[in-house]
Design a protein around this motif. Structure first.
Motif, PDB file in Angstrom:
ATOM      1  N   TYR A  98     -10.773 -27.918  39.968  1.00  0.00           N
ATOM      2  CA  TYR A  98     -11.702 -26.669  40.614  1.00  0.00           C
ATOM      3  C   TYR A  98     -12.924 -26.215  39.930  1.00  0.00           C
ATOM      4  N   SER A 353      -8.536 -24.514  48.016  1.00  0.00           N
ATOM      5  CA  SER A 353      -9.071 -25.830  48.483  1.00  0.00           C
ATOM      6  C   SER A 353      -9.968 -25.735  49.723  1.00  0.00           C
ATOM      7  N   HIS A 356     -13.288 -24.593  48.489  1.00  0.00           N
ATOM      8  CA  HIS A 356     -13.821 -25.724  47.747  1.00  0.00           C
ATOM      9  C   HIS A 356     -14.276 -26.841  48.859  1.00  0.00           C
ATOM     10  N   GLY A 357     -13.613 -26.900  49.720  1.00  0.00           N
ATOM     11  CA  GLY A 357     -13.932 -28.006  50.950  1.00  0.00           C
ATOM     12  C   GLY A 357     -14.979 -27.592  51.904  1.00  0.00           C
ATOM     13  N   THR A 376      -4.209 -30.187  52.324  1.00  0.00           N
ATOM     14  CA  THR A 376      -4.407 -28.711  52.202  1.00  0.00           C
ATOM     15  C   THR A 376      -3.744 -28.069  53.125  1.00  0.00           C
ATOM     16  N   SER A 462      -9.459 -31.888  48.881  1.00  0.00           N
ATOM     17  CA  SER A 462      -9.640 -31.794  47.671  1.00  0.00           C
ATOM     18  C   SER A 462      -9.246 -33.122  46.911  1.00  0.00           C
ATOM     19  N   MET A 466      -6.005 -31.504  42.506  1.00  0.00           N
ATOM     20  CA  MET A 466      -5.992 -30.218  43.443  1.00  0.00           C
ATOM     21  C   MET A 466      -4.733 -30.586  44.477  1.00  0.00           C
TER      22      MET A 466
END
Lengths: 656, 303
Positions: A98, A353, A356-357, A376, A462, A466
């Motif tokens: 991450y 996640s 992040h995505g 996720t 991810s 992750m």
């Protein structure tokens, strides 16, 4: 115990290289490996203590004015250590990937190692001053981690709120230990155990402890830092903070119960009221959040409420000497501690996640992520089912234990216990219903349906690390559910320790363990039936002609994703019933003129405790203290004069 | 006797869709119509099971996962809730909590399947369904507390078996209030009028029917069967509280029980015929009335 010390050293010394050598990815790799190995190594003494129920001790041969540097792992410490280590382990694995592309993130590894080491220190410290030192290191290292993205204004505000709240709590803890020292003459826990203070001071001590530890745990009114700090921190830090750091507050309360030796009945009632209020308000606030992580933070407040209700029930069991209440109250809340650590960290990792995505954690802009981020999505689904307490996952078993204890109180003697039972059962019922609404909303609006804001591009799943951490936590939820009889067996020494000197009825405990085993068998059969039915339907789908078509829109030709239900509308029917607690602030650009061009309406729901109680309260304090601003004039010589005058005054007081 | 419990469950499996037929026939008689055949629900389920599946492109695997989970939950519930006086097949202290949360998991996946389609109708149904169940749960728990307090048992079959003439004669007001409260909860849980109109899925009655709008074929057949079985089981709880008989003859017991269920179904039909669905903003008030009735029952018991 040497393994424990090695682990502490690995966590701190092994990671300090990231502080010394900035911008070195080799240092980061070394730090990562040291944290992982530190966590794994410390698991051994923790598991050892739980399995053999003997205490490990470590005393450094140096005596100060305030006591010795002594650490010990007994059953209670070992149980909390397990939670800390497992969540930190998987959080670190997640964090490696991450934080990989974030600039200036190398030093966070040192603070992470320090955080884990200080949490381990807090639960094993056996001296008041040592406890406070570790506590302060924990607060400071987490403050630095929360403020990682300090270029953003809201992160700076959040980390400052967190710092202030942590220190207010610490102030009460310092008062607590100071009062203990005055009353018993020692800060070593072993000496304090033989406390023989008068009754009134014990009540005051317990109240100080509840406020101090409650500020860390996130009891209602003292919780206002949680929804600010947990969203602002990087996701794996949020997971560790929400998953284990708030439990350190609960550890503190349990340890204080053991230190004070006696329990008063009204403590149990106070904890039950605090727990019920935290639970209901916590889940009520989740219904109006659109920030995914803030929603999860309020949900932590709610689960801490459930845990506290269980502890309150256990305390009442000790004071009325009713065995089922003790076993099920403490057993249920302790089991809920590990269950919550698992599914809350899973939910936070999944939320990270998503951030992040997609680049956003605003659920009103998301939707349909399940197709692009299946791992996720599955992780969040497992977490949602677990946190709603639905069979066959682990959340049900801990709530079931607390319910069962309350039902036992119902059929016991005395009207007062019936009131207890009604409060607990109805609070848990209301909380359960709202959690279901809240998490179907969080999961459904974010992952199902279609993307509401099509300007979000490059949605990606991810990477491996992750995904691995999320799936490990999800597997943990299943495993904790299936292995709950054994976990309950492992909790037996912990419950015995807390309830000392009341002897726990072993037969009752074993019958409870048998009951949970039968429940687990029912769960396994239930899962098998689900699997079997799904398999039949799967086969049926393949043998028949299955067509794919558009969603039925009652004849509307142009269905857009914006026509879907929004998160606010999903929970509105319920939040409209609670407008006192969930006031809606509305900002409206007034429409002016005959041909107005554009306007906007913004609605938001602030935390009523923050905006209506604490903010005005602190504003009042500020107004009063503003009168004394003249003392801070900046003249250094006068400051030295102040210090000298205070010292002379103290000397005179001490001599006379 | 465990074999009697099995027979009761078997009768429940076979006869559950008949309840829907009874309700519809009662409504038809009220409306001066001839109405559907009594066995119409069976024909519908059989027809649906033979059809093909149609799925929406927006859905993921969660959508087809809903019906098996709902069906399995209702199956497990039929083993936990006694469909007569011979007790249930599975019973243990605190099984009432497992029962309520099994309803919870079937609701969770039904709501997720509804949201999965990305349709505003289904989102509406999902939101309202979650709201109604949230408000109905305290009423259920209060009623269970009342009965547990009286019968000193925390297993549902234990509670229902221990209700006899003495319990009734001693505590008539509170048990009556419990029955009224549970009746309202049953109407809410099974989406009958006054909470939802099971005939239509239009805006005014968009709760349960609209959540299953996109299900088709065997999925829909299973959901239809599960909802009829759920209606049977909740009626069974009410009838078991109402009928304090415990004859030694199983057939007599079962006959009285089945007659009671039939009368309850006809009562639901009458309620559906004389009332309209109440306005949605009034629904929380009705459910809170149900909770207060059971709180009152608790107060009477604790006196």
């Amino acid at each position: 115990m040497t393994l424990f010390i090695i682990s502490l050293l690995l966590l701190t010394v092994g990671t300090v290289n990231t502080l010394i050598l900035p911008k070195s990815s080799f240092a980061v790799k070394v730090a990562f490996l040291s944290i992982i190995s530190g966590c794994l190594i410390a698991l051994i003494p923790a598991a050892d203590v739980l399995l053999t129920s003997e205490t490990l001790n470590f005393v450094l041969p140096f005596n100060s004015l305030y006591g010795t540097f002594s650490l010990a792992i007994d059953a209670l410490s070992a149980y909390f250590l397990l939670g800390i280590l497992i969540v930190s382990l998987f959080g670190t694995i997640y964090g490696y990937e991450y934080m990989k592309n974030q600039p200036d993130s190398e030093s966070t590894w040192f603070f992470l190692g320090l955080l884990v080491a200080s949490m381990m220190g807090v639960v094993t410290a056996r001296n008041g001053l040592l406890f406070l030192i570790f506590w302060e290191i924990m607060s400071l290292s987490s403050f630095l981690l929360v403020g990682f993205e300090n270029k953003k204004q809201e992160v700076r505000t959040a980390s400052l709120i967190y710092l202030v709240a942590a220190h207010i709590g610490a102030a009460f803890l310092i008062l607590f230990f100071a009062l203990l020292w005055v009353k018993t003459g020692s800060l070593n826990f072993i000496d304090i155990k033989n406390l023989s203070a008068s009754t009134s001071y014990i009540d005051l001590l317990f109240c100080l402890a509840v406020i101090g530890f409650g500020a860390k745990a996130g009891f209602i009114v003292l919780h206002v830092w949680l929804p600010e700090a947990h969203p602002a921190a990087p996701s794996h830090i949020s997971a560790i903070m929400s998953g284990v750091m708030v439990k350190i507050g609960i550890y503190g309360i349990l340890r204080v119960l053991m230190l004070l030796g006696v329990v008063h009945t009204w403590w149990g009632w106070m904890l039950i009221i605090i727990g019920a209020a935290s639970g209901i308000f916590g889940v009520l606030f989740t219904l109006v959040q659109r920030d995914l992580k803030k929603l999860l933070a309020y949900s932590t407040v709610e689960n801490i409420g459930i845990i506290t209700m269980g502890i309150g029930m256990g305390i009442l069991g000790i004071s009325y000497n009713i065995q089922p209440l003790i076993i099920m109250g403490f057993g249920g809340s302790l089991l809920h501690i590990i269950n919550h650590s698992l599914f809350k960290s899973l939910l936070f990792l999944a939320a990270g996640s998503v951030l992040h995505g997609t680049g956003t954690k605003d659920i009103e802009q998301l939707g349909g992520l399940f197709k692009k981020m299946p791992w996720t999505g599955t992780g969040f689904l497992v977490g949602s089912v677990a946190i709603s307490g639905l069979p066959p996952l682990n959340g049900f078993i801990s709530e079931y234990l607390i319910y069962l204890g309350a039902f036992h109180a119902l059929t016991g003697e005395g009207r007062i216990l019936t009131v207890l039972s009604v409060i607990i059962i109805i609070s848990l019922a209301i909380i359960g219903g709202m959690v279901l609404l809240s998490f179907t909303r969080a999961f459904g609006i974010t992952f199902l349906g279609r993307l509401r804001n099509d300007k979000i591009e490059h949605i990606h799943e991810s990477g491996y690390l992750m995904r691995f951490s999320m799936m490990a936590m999800a597997a943990g939820c299943f495993m904790t559910s299936i292995l709950s009889p054994y976990i309950l067996q492992g909790l037996f020494p912990v419950i015995k320790l807390i309830a000392h000197p009341i002897i726990i009825d072993t037969k009752l405990f074993l019958s409870l363990k048998q009951l949970i085993s039968n429940l687990v068998i029912i769960f396994i059969c239930f899962s098998l039936v689900i699997a079997f039915t799904s398999l039949i339907f799967y086969k049926l789908r393949n043998t028949r002609n299955s067509r794919q078509t558009e969603t039925w829109g009652c004849g509307y030709p142009q269905i857009t994703p914006r026509m879907q239900y929004t998160a606010l509308s999903f929970s509105k029917p319920v939040t409209d019933l609670f407008t006192i607690l969930l006031p809606v602030k509305r900002k409206h650009d007034k429409v002016s003129g005959l041909f107005p061009e554009s306007s906007s309406v913004t609605t938001s729901t602030p935390d009523v405790f923050y905006s209506s109680f604490l903010r005005p309260f602190f504003a009042l304090i500020e107004k009063v203290l503003f009168r004394f601003k003249w003392i801070q004039h900046g003249n250094l010589q006068l400051y030295v004069l102040y210090i000298t005058a205070t010292l002379i005054g103290l000397l005179i007081w001490k001599v006379s | 006797m465990i074999i009697f419990a099995f027979i009761q469950v078997l009768i429940a499996f076979i006869a559950a869709p008949l309840l829907l037929g009874l309700i519809n026939r009662t409504k038809a008689i009220y409306g001066g119509r001839k109405g559907q055949p009594l066995l119409q629900a069976y024909y519908d389920i059989a027809k649906l099971l033979k059809k093909d599946f149609v799925y929406s492109r927006t859905t993921t695997w969660i959508f087809p996962a809903g019906p098996p989970i709902i069906f399995s939950a209702v199956l497990l519930l039929s083993l936990l809730i006694p469909s007569g006086q011979a007790g249930s097949i599975i019973y243990f202290p605190g099984d009432i909590i497992l029962i309520v949360y099994l309803f919870g998991i079937s609701r969770f996946f039904m709501i997720c399947s509804a949201l999965d389609t990305g349709s505003s109708f289904e989102g509406m149904g999902a939101s309202r369904e979650a709201q109604f169940s949230l408000l109905a749960e305290p009423a259920t728990f209060f009623s269970m507390i009342v009965i547990a307090f009286q019968t000193k048992s925390f297993s549902l079959s234990g509670m229902l078996e221990n209700i006899n003439w003495n319990t009734w004669s001693g505590n008539f007001p509170s048990l009556l209030l419990v029955i009224i409260s549970l009746f309202i909860v049953m109407l809410a849980e099974n989406s009958r009028i006054p909470f939802d109109d099971p005939n239509t899925h239009l805006e005014l009655t968009m709760i349960h029917e609209v959540m299953i709008l996109d299900h088709s074929g065997p999925d829909l057949g299973i959901i239809l069967y599960s909802s009829s079985l759920k209606l049977w089981l909740l009626s069974a709880v009410i009838i078991n509280i109402m009928l304090p008989v415990n004859n030694s003859n199983f057939l007599v017991n079962q006959g009285i029980f089945l007659a009671g269920i039939a009368v309850l179904a006809i009562t639901i039909g009458v309620v559906e015929s004389v009332m309209a669905r109440i306005r949605l903003i009034k629904v929380p008030k009705l459910l809170i009335i149900a909770s207060f009735l059971s709180i009152l029952a608790l107060v009477f018991i604790m006196r």
